[in-house]
Design a protein around this motif. Structure first.
Motif, PDB file in Angstrom:
ATOM      1  N   GLY A  34       0.816  -1.208   0.000  1.00 59.16           N
ATOM      2  CA  GLY A  34       0.000   0.000   0.000  1.00 59.16           C
ATOM      3  C   GLY A  34       0.848   1.256   0.000  1.00 59.16           C
ATOM      4  O   GLY A  34       2.025   1.231   0.352  1.00 59.16           O
ATOM      5  N   TRP A  35       0.223   2.339  -0.422  1.00 55.01           N
ATOM      6  CA  TRP A  35       0.810   3.676  -0.309  1.00 55.01           C
ATOM      7  C   TRP A  35      -0.117   4.520   0.562  1.00 55.01           C
ATOM      8  O   TRP A  35      -1.343   4.529   0.355  1.00 55.01           O
ATOM      9  N   PHE A  36       0.483   5.225   1.494  1.00 54.44           N
ATOM     10  CA  PHE A  36      -0.217   6.168   2.350  1.00 54.44           C
ATOM     11  C   PHE A  36       0.513   7.493   2.281  1.00 54.44           C
ATOM     12  O   PHE A  36       1.663   7.566   1.817  1.00 54.44           O
ATOM     13  N   ARG A  37      -0.137   8.549   2.769  1.00 54.34           N
ATOM     14  CA  ARG A  37       0.533   9.844   2.801  1.00 54.34           C
ATOM     15  C   ARG A  37       0.107  10.609   4.038  1.00 54.34           C
ATOM     16  O   ARG A  37      -0.979  10.381   4.589  1.00 54.34           O
ATOM     17  N   GLN A  38       0.974  11.516   4.455  1.00 56.34           N
ATOM     18  CA  GLN A  38       0.677  12.345   5.622  1.00 56.34           C
ATOM     19  C   GLN A  38       1.166  13.765   5.355  1.00 56.34           C
ATOM     20  O   GLN A  38       2.365  13.985   5.140  1.00 56.34           O
ATOM     21  N   ALA A  39       0.231  14.678   5.353  1.00 54.95           N
ATOM     22  CA  ALA A  39       0.534  16.096   5.192  1.00 54.95           C
ATOM     23  C   ALA A  39       0.741  16.714   6.570  1.00 54.95           C
ATOM     24  O   ALA A  39       0.243  16.198   7.572  1.00 54.95           O
ATOM     25  N   PRO A  40       1.461  17.845   6.636  1.00 52.21           N
ATOM     26  CA  PRO A  40       1.701  18.489   7.932  1.00 52.21           C
ATOM     27  C   PRO A  40       0.400  18.802   8.654  1.00 52.21           C
ATOM     28  O   PRO A  40      -0.531  19.365   8.071  1.00 52.21           O
ATOM     29  N   GLY A  41       0.333  18.406   9.917  1.00 54.52           N
ATOM     30  CA  GLY A  41      -0.838  18.695  10.716  1.00 54.52           C
ATOM     31  C   GLY A  41      -2.040  17.819  10.450  1.00 54.52           C
ATOM     32  O   GLY A  41      -3.103  18.037  11.029  1.00 54.52           O
ATOM     33  N   LYS A  42      -1.864  16.815   9.597  1.00 54.34           N
ATOM     34  CA  LYS A  42      -2.984  15.927   9.258  1.00 54.34           C
ATOM     35  C   LYS A  42      -2.635  14.487   9.598  1.00 54.34           C
ATOM     36  O   LYS A  42      -1.479  14.127   9.762  1.00 54.34           O
ATOM     37  N   GLU A  43      -3.656  13.663   9.683  1.00 55.75           N
ATOM     38  CA  GLU A  43      -3.440  12.249   9.929  1.00 55.75           C
ATOM     39  C   GLU A  43      -2.975  11.542   8.659  1.00 55.75           C
ATOM     40  O   GLU A  43      -3.240  12.002   7.545  1.00 55.75           O
ATOM     41  N   ARG A  44      -2.320  10.415   8.860  1.00 56.17           N
ATOM     42  CA  ARG A  44      -1.904   9.609   7.723  1.00 56.17           C
ATOM     43  C   ARG A  44      -3.148   9.079   7.014  1.00 56.17           C
ATOM     44  O   ARG A  44      -4.092   8.627   7.657  1.00 56.17           O
ATOM     45  N   GLU A  45      -3.145   9.133   5.685  1.00 54.76           N
ATOM     46  CA  GLU A  45      -4.316   8.698   4.936  1.00 54.76           C
ATOM     47  C   GLU A  45      -3.941   7.711   3.840  1.00 54.76           C
ATOM     48  O   GLU A  45      -2.837   7.757   3.285  1.00 54.76           O
ATOM     49  N   PHE A  46      -4.884   6.855   3.553  1.00 54.22           N
ATOM     50  CA  PHE A  46      -4.726   5.859   2.503  1.00 54.22           C
ATOM     51  C   PHE A  46      -4.689   6.515   1.135  1.00 54.22           C
ATOM     52  O   PHE A  46      -5.459   7.451   0.873  1.00 54.22           O
ATOM     53  N   VAL A  47      -3.803   6.019   0.269  1.00 58.98           N
ATOM     54  CA  VAL A  47      -3.747   6.488  -1.116  1.00 58.98           C
ATOM     55  C   VAL A  47      -4.188   5.383  -2.078  1.00 58.98           C
ATOM     56  O   VAL A  47      -5.106   5.549  -2.868  1.00 58.98           O
TER      57      VAL A  47
END
Length: 122
Positions: free
Chosen positions: A35-48
């Motif tokens: 899987g690939w996930f991503r996390q932006a500053p100040g946000k929770e990690r999210e599924f891609v």
């Protein structure tokens, strides 16, 4: 034990493309959903996106559907994320992960890479 190393991140203008790679040690082809996930500053990690062992199941987050494509090369133990038509809101640290089931839930993935930064300028 599986070790994952991401590469391919960088700075790109909106509308551009990047291709992320995730090199896995050990045999991922038979054992793991990737899987690939991503996390932006100040946000929770999210599924891609994720991809089944054989590559025939590839769910995507709605936010990337039609723009991103996940693929895998089991012979080379590598997973890719082709990202097209990038938007500033795609800016995040992108993580590769390995798990045993096709799911969008991050806590189901046992192994994680260190992440690679993707920055999309407007």
């Amino acid at each position: 034990q599986v070790q994952l190393v991401e590469s391919g991140g960088g700075l790109v203008q909106a509308g551009g493309s990047l291709r992320l790679s995730c090199a896995a040690s050990g045999r991922i082809s038979i054992n793991y959903v990737m899987g690939w996930f991503r996390q932006a500053p100040g946000k929770e990690r999210e599924f891609v996106a994720c991809i089944s062992r054989s590559g025939d199941i590839t769910p995507y987050a709605d936010s990337v559907k039609g723009r991103f494509t996940i693929s895998r090369n089991n012979a080379n133990n590598t997973v890719f994320l082709q990202m097209n038509s990038l938007k500033p809101e795609d800016t995040a640290v992108y993580y590769c992960a390995a798990g045993i089931m096709v799911t969008t839930q991050s806590n189901a993935y046992a192994y994680w890479g260190q992440g690679t930064q993707v920055t999309v300028s407007s």
